[in-house]
Design a protein around this motif. Structure first.
Motif, PDB file in Angstrom:
ATOM      1  N   GLY A  99      -1.777   2.022   1.294  1.00  0.00           N
ATOM      2  CA  GLY A  99      -0.789   2.918   0.714  1.00  0.00           C
ATOM      3  C   GLY A  99      -1.319   4.323   0.529  1.00  0.00           C
ATOM      4  N   VAL A 100      -0.429   5.213   0.195  1.00  0.00           N
ATOM      5  CA  VAL A 100      -0.799   6.599  -0.062  1.00  0.00           C
ATOM      6  C   VAL A 100      -1.317   6.737  -1.484  1.00  0.00           C
ATOM      7  CG1 VAL A 100       0.947   7.413   1.555  1.00  0.00           C
ATOM      8  CG2 VAL A 100       1.527   7.205  -0.870  1.00  0.00           C
ATOM      9  N   GLU A 101      -2.015   7.817  -1.737  1.00  0.00           N
ATOM     10  CA  GLU A 101      -2.347   8.176  -3.107  1.00  0.00           C
ATOM     11  C   GLU A 101      -1.139   8.907  -3.678  1.00  0.00           C
ATOM     12  OE1 GLU A 101      -6.271   9.643  -5.186  1.00  0.00           O
ATOM     13  OE2 GLU A 101      -5.321  11.316  -4.134  1.00  0.00           O
ATOM     14  N   PRO A 102      -0.508   8.364  -4.719  1.00  0.00           N
ATOM     15  CA  PRO A 102       0.725   8.983  -5.217  1.00  0.00           C
ATOM     16  C   PRO A 102       0.455  10.299  -5.945  1.00  0.00           C
ATOM     17  CG  PRO A 102       0.065   7.182  -6.651  1.00  0.00           C
ATOM     18  CD  PRO A 102      -0.885   7.160  -5.486  1.00  0.00           C
ATOM     19  N   GLN A 103       1.478  11.116  -6.028  1.00  0.00           N
ATOM     20  CA  GLN A 103       1.381  12.366  -6.772  1.00  0.00           C
ATOM     21  C   GLN A 103       1.871  12.229  -8.213  1.00  0.00           C
ATOM     22  OE1 GLN A 103       2.751  12.630  -3.348  1.00  0.00           O
ATOM     23  NE2 GLN A 103       0.568  12.892  -2.976  1.00  0.00           N
ATOM     24  N   GLN A 104       2.453  11.077  -8.548  1.00  0.00           N
ATOM     25  CA  GLN A 104       2.987  10.886  -9.900  1.00  0.00           C
ATOM     26  C   GLN A 104       3.038   9.398 -10.227  1.00  0.00           C
ATOM     27  OE1 GLN A 104       6.519  13.061  -9.194  1.00  0.00           O
ATOM     28  NE2 GLN A 104       7.566  11.464  -8.038  1.00  0.00           N
ATOM     29  N   ARG A 105       3.106   9.101 -11.523  1.00  0.00           N
ATOM     30  CA  ARG A 105       3.251   7.746 -12.056  1.00  0.00           C
ATOM     31  C   ARG A 105       2.136   6.823 -11.557  1.00  0.00           C
ATOM     32  NH1 ARG A 105       8.861   5.296 -10.978  1.00  0.00           N
ATOM     33  NH2 ARG A 105       8.298   3.994 -12.765  1.00  0.00           N
ATOM     34  N   TRP A 106       0.895   7.271 -11.710  1.00  0.00           N
ATOM     35  CA  TRP A 106      -0.249   6.492 -11.233  1.00  0.00           C
ATOM     36  C   TRP A 106      -0.359   5.141 -11.923  1.00  0.00           C
ATOM     37  CZ3 TRP A 106      -5.369   9.145  -9.572  1.00  0.00           C
ATOM     38  CH2 TRP A 106      -5.092  10.120  -8.598  1.00  0.00           C
ATOM     39  N   ARG A 107      -0.182   5.129 -13.239  1.00  0.00           N
ATOM     40  CA  ARG A 107      -0.354   3.866 -13.968  1.00  0.00           C
ATOM     41  C   ARG A 107       0.738   2.857 -13.593  1.00  0.00           C
ATOM     42  NH1 ARG A 107      -1.436   6.589 -19.817  1.00  0.00           N
ATOM     43  NH2 ARG A 107       0.119   7.984 -18.929  1.00  0.00           N
ATOM     44  N   THR A 108       1.944   3.339 -13.382  1.00  0.00           N
ATOM     45  CA  THR A 108       3.018   2.450 -12.939  1.00  0.00           C
ATOM     46  C   THR A 108       2.729   1.917 -11.539  1.00  0.00           C
ATOM     47  OG1 THR A 108       4.624   3.681 -14.256  1.00  0.00           O
ATOM     48  CG2 THR A 108       5.501   2.279 -12.499  1.00  0.00           C
ATOM     49  N   TYR A 109       2.228   2.788 -10.684  1.00  0.00           N
ATOM     50  CA  TYR A 109       1.859   2.413  -9.313  1.00  0.00           C
ATOM     51  C   TYR A 109       0.814   1.305  -9.333  1.00  0.00           C
ATOM     52  CZ  TYR A 109       0.495   3.567  -4.400  1.00  0.00           C
ATOM     53  OH  TYR A 109       0.215   3.555  -3.056  1.00  0.00           O
ATOM     54  N   ALA A 110      -0.236   1.488 -10.148  1.00  0.00           N
ATOM     55  CA  ALA A 110      -1.297   0.483 -10.252  1.00  0.00           C
ATOM     56  C   ALA A 110      -0.755  -0.827 -10.818  1.00  0.00           C
ATOM     57  CB  ALA A 110      -2.430   1.009 -11.122  1.00  0.00           C
ATOM     58  N   THR A 111       0.140  -0.724 -11.799  1.00  0.00           N
ATOM     59  CA  THR A 111       0.720  -1.923 -12.403  1.00  0.00           C
ATOM     60  C   THR A 111       1.535  -2.710 -11.387  1.00  0.00           C
ATOM     61  OG1 THR A 111       0.811  -0.895 -14.601  1.00  0.00           O
ATOM     62  CG2 THR A 111       2.279  -2.761 -14.200  1.00  0.00           C
ATOM     63  N   LEU A 112       2.335  -2.012 -10.563  1.00  0.00           N
ATOM     64  CA  LEU A 112       3.123  -2.694  -9.534  1.00  0.00           C
ATOM     65  C   LEU A 112       2.224  -3.399  -8.534  1.00  0.00           C
ATOM     66  CD1 LEU A 112       5.980  -0.159  -8.673  1.00  0.00           C
ATOM     67  CD2 LEU A 112       6.232  -2.407  -9.725  1.00  0.00           C
ATOM     68  N   LEU A 113       1.198  -2.679  -8.091  1.00  0.00           N
ATOM     69  CA  LEU A 113       0.279  -3.244  -7.097  1.00  0.00           C
ATOM     70  C   LEU A 113      -0.367  -4.529  -7.634  1.00  0.00           C
ATOM     71  CD1 LEU A 113      -2.209  -1.069  -5.057  1.00  0.00           C
ATOM     72  CD2 LEU A 113      -2.817  -3.354  -5.821  1.00  0.00           C
ATOM     73  N   LEU A 114      -0.834  -4.471  -8.876  1.00  0.00           N
ATOM     74  CA  LEU A 114      -1.518  -5.627  -9.460  1.00  0.00           C
ATOM     75  C   LEU A 114      -0.547  -6.742  -9.834  1.00  0.00           C
ATOM     76  CD1 LEU A 114      -4.201  -3.748 -11.566  1.00  0.00           C
ATOM     77  CD2 LEU A 114      -4.532  -4.991  -9.416  1.00  0.00           C
ATOM     78  N   ALA A 115       0.719  -6.391 -10.062  1.00  0.00           N
ATOM     79  CA  ALA A 115       1.721  -7.430 -10.315  1.00  0.00           C
ATOM     80  C   ALA A 115       1.951  -8.263  -9.055  1.00  0.00           C
ATOM     81  CB  ALA A 115       3.028  -6.791 -10.781  1.00  0.00           C
ATOM     82  N   VAL A 116       2.015  -7.596  -7.906  1.00  0.00           N
ATOM     83  CA  VAL A 116       2.122  -8.328  -6.641  1.00  0.00           C
ATOM     84  C   VAL A 116       0.882  -9.196  -6.443  1.00  0.00           C
ATOM     85  CG1 VAL A 116       2.289  -8.118  -4.132  1.00  0.00           C
ATOM     86  CG2 VAL A 116       3.618  -6.584  -5.605  1.00  0.00           C
ATOM     87  N   ALA A 117      -0.292  -8.620  -6.737  1.00  0.00           N
ATOM     88  CA  ALA A 117      -1.539  -9.371  -6.608  1.00  0.00           C
ATOM     89  C   ALA A 117      -1.525 -10.621  -7.490  1.00  0.00           C
ATOM     90  CB  ALA A 117      -2.720  -8.475  -6.968  1.00  0.00           C
TER      91      ALA A 117
END
Length: 299
Positions: A99-117
């Motif tokens: 994935g790309v490095e997002p420009q916003q909402r980093w913590r939400t991005y990490a949470t989504l990724l780890l939720a799938v994991a």
């Protein structure tokens, strides 16, 4: 998880997740390039995508227009995707993410990724990256590993991969944020970093990509064939040699890097740069060679 679109029911027996992010730790596009190769070689199955709309500033990371063979215009948006791979022998499989490095909402991005994991049963995270270092393009690309988990340290030693103690302080990237969030959830995290010559900037680097793939294959007991990159690596080094040969100061600096590389390990500081060394000119020369090569390929 409204931002996540699943293409199939996620398996629950994938203990290891391998991730690669564009941006901060993707020098020469080596990490994301390695992940593309990994997905292709393993014939991994698409699992899910994350909608980039909520995370990406499209004026910073713009979508790309492409023309089809029929001349039809299509827009390619930045892709954030998961794949799964099951071992043919029934052993533990992998969850793959690019994935790309997002420009916003980093913590939400990490949470989504780890939720799938979590839905896939992931217990350990392997993060691929590439950083600019004072190393020469004329030598094999080095790869280092870093983890607070003794089991990963033992695995790195068994695979002949140098461990590197994290000493960096300062601005960081999404890969560090995700690894930190993973460890807070009790996951074991390993960072694997390839070293790209700093004087080549963000020039696409197949040598570091190949080195990362080789390291991942050893660490995770994968049967990967990285020989398909041999020709690209040789051509890349030849172009770099030609660009370096245009300037005596650059040649002298690369020789210093070679001497330091040959005489020390990768924890030693690099040589001081000669004031006459002009990395911008080197990049210009290299880009000229790459452009000429592309033009020859279309003739």
């Amino acid at each position: 998880m409204d931002e996540v679109e699943f293409h199939c029911e996620p398996p629950t027996n994938l203990p290891t997740m391998v991730v690669a992010f564009g941006g901060w730790v993707d020098a020469g596009e080596a990490a994301t390039g390695a992940m593309r190769s990994l997905v292709r070689q393993l014939a991994a199955t698409p699992l899910a995508t994350i909608d980039p709309e909520a995370f990406v500033d499209f004026t910073t990371l713009r979508p790309v227009v492409r023309l089809s063979a029929k001349g039809e215009r299509t827009i390619r948006w930045p892709r954030i995707a998961f794949w799964t791979w099951q071992r043919p022998d029934g052993g533990a499989g992998l969850l793959l993410f690019r994935g790309v490095e997002p420009q916003q909402r980093w913590r939400t991005y990490a949470t989504l990724l780890l939720a799938v994991a979590a839905r896939c049963g992931v217990q350990r995270l392997v993060s691929l990256g590439a950083v600019l270092e004072a190393v020469p393009h004329t030598r094999p690309s080095r790869v280092t590993g870093s983890s607070t988990d003794p089991a990963w340290h033992a695995r790195l030693a068994a695979c002949g991969i140098r461990t590197r103690r994290a000493r960096y302080e300062g601005p960081t990237g999404i890969a560090t944020v995700v690894a930190d969030a993973a460890m807070r959830r009790g996951l074991s995290a390993l960072t694997v970093r390839g070293q790209a010559p700093h004087y080549l900037g963000d020039t696409t680097n197949p040598a570091v990509r190949q080195a990362l793939l080789t390291a991942v294959a050893r660490l995770l007991d994968l049967e990967l064939d990285v020989s398909d990159l041999d020709a690209a690596v040789q051509a890349f080094r030849t172009r770099c040699d030609q660009a370096v040969a245009q300037d005596a100061a650059t040649q002298a600096y690369v020789r210093q890097l070679e001497q330091t590389y040959d005489a020390t390990d990768d924890t030693a500081p690099g040589p001081r740069r000669n004031d006459a060394f002009n990395p911008e000119q080197l990049m210009h020369d290299l880009e000229d060679f790459l452009r000429q090569e592309r033009e020859r390929g279309t003739e």
